[in-house]
Scaffold this active site. Sequence first.
Site, PDB file in Angstrom:
ATOM      1  N   ASP A  10      -1.333  -5.890  -2.273  1.00  0.00           N
ATOM      2  CA  ASP A  10      -1.101  -7.011  -1.360  1.00  0.00           C
ATOM      3  C   ASP A  10      -1.780  -8.307  -1.827  1.00  0.00           C
ATOM      4  OD1 ASP A  10       0.436  -5.371   0.192  1.00  0.00           O
ATOM      5  OD2 ASP A  10      -1.108  -4.970   1.685  1.00  0.00           O
ATOM      6  N   LYS A  65      -3.994  -7.297  10.126  1.00  0.00           N
ATOM      7  CA  LYS A  65      -2.624  -6.906  10.537  1.00  0.00           C
ATOM      8  C   LYS A  65      -2.412  -5.406  10.341  1.00  0.00           C
ATOM      9  CE  LYS A  65       0.942  -7.537   7.525  1.00  0.00           C
ATOM     10  NZ  LYS A  65       1.746  -6.339   7.243  1.00  0.00           N
ATOM     11  N   ASN A  66      -2.759  -4.927   9.142  1.00  0.00           N
ATOM     12  CA  ASN A  66      -2.409  -3.536   8.819  1.00  0.00           C
ATOM     13  C   ASN A  66      -3.331  -2.515   9.470  1.00  0.00           C
ATOM     14  OD1 ASN A  66      -0.249  -4.467   7.429  1.00  0.00           O
ATOM     15  ND2 ASN A  66      -1.142  -4.227   5.388  1.00  0.00           N
ATOM     16  N   ARG A  81      11.224   1.877  -0.379  1.00  0.00           N
ATOM     17  CA  ARG A  81      10.018   2.302   0.348  1.00  0.00           C
ATOM     18  C   ARG A  81      10.311   3.553   1.172  1.00  0.00           C
ATOM     19  NH1 ARG A  81       7.106  -2.821   2.861  1.00  0.00           N
ATOM     20  NH2 ARG A  81       5.466  -1.295   3.185  1.00  0.00           N
ATOM     21  N   CYS A 101      13.159  -2.862   0.972  1.00  0.00           N
ATOM     22  CA  CYS A 101      12.898  -4.247   1.375  1.00  0.00           C
ATOM     23  C   CYS A 101      12.639  -5.072   0.134  1.00  0.00           C
ATOM     24  CB  CYS A 101      11.755  -4.324   2.378  1.00  0.00           C
ATOM     25  SG  CYS A 101      10.156  -4.033   1.651  1.00  0.00           S
TER      26      CYS A 101
HETATM   27  N1  EPU Z   1       5.640   6.368  -0.979  1.00  0.00           N
HETATM   28  C1  EPU Z   1       6.362   7.475  -1.315  1.00  0.00           C
HETATM   29  N2  EPU Z   1       6.808   8.282  -0.318  1.00  0.00           N
HETATM   30  C2  EPU Z   1       6.533   8.042   0.985  1.00  0.00           C
HETATM   31  C3  EPU Z   1       5.782   6.898   1.318  1.00  0.00           C
HETATM   32  C4  EPU Z   1       5.341   6.069   0.305  1.00  0.00           C
HETATM   33  O1  EPU Z   1       6.630   7.731  -2.482  1.00  0.00           O
HETATM   34  O2  EPU Z   1       6.967   8.798   1.832  1.00  0.00           O
HETATM   35  C5  EPU Z   1       5.183   5.466  -2.040  1.00  0.00           C
HETATM   36  C6  EPU Z   1       5.666   4.033  -1.879  1.00  0.00           C
HETATM   37  O3  EPU Z   1       6.962   3.860  -2.368  1.00  0.00           O
HETATM   38  C7  EPU Z   1       4.624   3.262  -2.647  1.00  0.00           C
HETATM   39  C8  EPU Z   1       3.348   4.050  -2.370  1.00  0.00           C
HETATM   40  O4  EPU Z   1       3.773   5.356  -1.965  1.00  0.00           O
HETATM   41  O5  EPU Z   1       4.902   3.351  -4.011  1.00  0.00           O
HETATM   42  C9  EPU Z   1       2.465   3.462  -1.317  1.00  0.00           C
HETATM   43  O6  EPU Z   1       3.235   3.165  -0.157  1.00  0.00           O
HETATM   44  P1  EPU Z   1       2.609   3.272   1.294  1.00  0.00           P
HETATM   45  O7  EPU Z   1       3.344   4.311   2.070  1.00  0.00           O
HETATM   46  O8  EPU Z   1       1.134   3.426   1.191  1.00  0.00           O
HETATM   47  O9  EPU Z   1       2.965   1.850   1.896  1.00  0.00           O
HETATM   48  P2  EPU Z   1       3.126   1.543   3.421  1.00  0.00           P
HETATM   49  O10 EPU Z   1       2.253   2.442   4.210  1.00  0.00           O
HETATM   50  O11 EPU Z   1       4.570   1.466   3.748  1.00  0.00           O
HETATM   51  C10 EPU Z   1       1.149  -0.172   3.607  1.00  0.00           C
HETATM   52  C11 EPU Z   1       1.014  -1.612   4.013  1.00  0.00           C
HETATM   53  C12 EPU Z   1       1.621  -2.512   2.949  1.00  0.00           C
HETATM   54  C13 EPU Z   1       0.885  -2.247   1.625  1.00  0.00           C
HETATM   55  C14 EPU Z   1       0.987  -0.768   1.270  1.00  0.00           C
HETATM   56  C15 EPU Z   1       0.205  -0.385   0.033  1.00  0.00           C
HETATM   57  C16 EPU Z   1       1.058  -1.509   6.417  1.00  0.00           C
HETATM   58  C17 EPU Z   1       1.759  -1.805   7.689  1.00  0.00           C
HETATM   59  N3  EPU Z   1       1.689  -1.814   5.297  1.00  0.00           N
HETATM   60  O12 EPU Z   1       2.558   0.071   3.489  1.00  0.00           O
HETATM   61  O13 EPU Z   1       1.376  -3.846   3.351  1.00  0.00           O
HETATM   62  O14 EPU Z   1       1.443  -3.020   0.596  1.00  0.00           O
HETATM   63  O15 EPU Z   1       0.486   0.039   2.354  1.00  0.00           O
HETATM   64  O16 EPU Z   1      -1.119  -0.714   0.168  1.00  0.00           O
HETATM   65  O17 EPU Z   1      -0.075  -1.048   6.439  1.00  0.00           O
HETATM   66  C18 EPU Z   1       1.795  -6.161   3.492  1.00  0.00           C
HETATM   67  O18 EPU Z   1       0.910  -6.222   4.362  1.00  0.00           O
HETATM   68  O19 EPU Z   1       2.279  -7.187   2.944  1.00  0.00           O
HETATM   69  C19 EPU Z   1       2.271  -4.845   3.066  1.00  0.00           C
HETATM   70  C20 EPU Z   1       3.435  -4.675   2.433  1.00  0.00           C
END
Ligand code: EPU
Length: 423
Positions: free
Chosen positions: A308, A22-23, A122, A117
């Site tokens: 995850d 998915k991701n 996030r 969420c």
């Molecule tokens: N963060 C910041 N600032 C930002 C962005 C993120 O501080 O601008 C922080 C977040 O709050 C968190 C950390 O950095 O503490 C990591 O967040 P990240 O941005 O990597 O998460 P994401 O890209 O929104 C993806 C996956 C998630 C998975 C996370 C961490 C996708 C579509 N989603 O989310 O997947 O948990 O990386 O590995 O790729 C899931 O599939 O159930 C899911 C939630």
Amino acid sequence: MDCLNIQGGNRLRGVIPISGSKNAALPILAASILCEGETILRNVPELHDVQQMCALLGRLGVNVQRGQDGAVKLKVEDEMNCHAPYEQVSKMRASVCVMGPLLAKRRKAQVSMPGGCAIGDRPVSLHTRGLQALGGDFDLVNGDMVLRAKKLRGAEIFLGGAFGSTVTGTANVLMAATLADGRTVIESAACEPEIVDLAEFLNKCGARIEGHGTPRITVDGVASLHGTEHSVIADRIEAGTFAIATAVTNGETTLQGGRIDHLSAVVDCLRRVGVNIDKDEKGIAVSSARRLEPVDITTQPYPGFPTDLQAQTMVLLSLADGNSIITEKIFPDRFLHVGELNRMGAHLRKEGPTVIVQGVKKLVGAPVMASDLRASAALVLAGLIGKGRTTIHRVYHIDRGYENIEKKLTAVGADIQRATETQ
Ligand code: EPU
């Protein structure tokens, strides 16, 4: 709304096919905005989140057609619309992945700011900072992030935040940098296999990316990208979930197509717990018939233990012979499953970003509520082993990220039925 009814106690035995990730699929689908000509993606899982992304791309002028065997054909037909509105982004946060491609290709991106969420706050400030460093002008208008640029130019960009790098933020900056003038260096880039898959897709389209899979990615901008064919990698989180399902039921399965090399931290944890997990010619072989040992785990960015799989691992450690400690270093509030698992007889105590897991002899079936995707998966695992019947309400969360989960588990011996609830 659907629920899942599970009669616990069956051992899982047989072959479970692992779907496309998915991701990985979501940002690669978004990257089609960058391409001239047709793109064919294979091994794209049939999931609600994928349908949402395809619907958003449709609004953004991309002709999307799903064919046989998980293949999706994409071709940009109209570049006028650059707006991912609240109604779309609020249904699926990964909609934010269209921001980098829209800015790079259409010079404008207007994407509703996602809110928090069920797994916590996030932010997306690293995404917008990275795109601003490439030359995007940023404004927040009526809840929408609006970025504009006449031309993007390469830059040195640091994407580390308080909790490590950002996965979708790295995807956004990487996609935008492919069409920027000159060289971009992304420092503290996410190293997740999904980012590597995206970079490999973009390179097939004519991009010049190096260093993906390491914290420093270098991108030399090109004038245009063309369409290509690409097969999405196997879903490591689905494979990890089914490995744990096998372990909790003392079962024996083969996770067909699963990539053990994407699961090093999970394999290390499972082996320390006493689970047999090895690569075999079809994918990953998992078995367990032993006493489970307690272990401590801390979630971290890749290659560390994935957040995850934190909820699912909590179910496994609940059945261990002793106490374990689980610390969540990516999303410190991602613990809504704790209360539901305690309803099923687990002994879990939350202290800040840590949960102390006191092993118990058995879990019991109960009606429980799914709160987010991975928490729902954890409840399914608890239901597989819980004595008696478990009903998981609000199961739509699981359809966002697991393709045919009840069919796959039923095929290897689980007793799971989907039902429709009237309210
Ligand atoms: N963060 C910041 N600032 C930002 C962005 C993120 O501080 O601008 C922080 C977040 O709050 C968190 C950390 O950095 O503490 C990591 O967040 P990240 O941005 O990597 O998460 P994401 O890209 O929104 C993806 C996956 C998630 C998975 C996370 C961490 C996708 C579509 N989603 O989310 O997947 O948990 O990386 O590995 O790729 C899931 O599939 O159930 C899911 C939630």
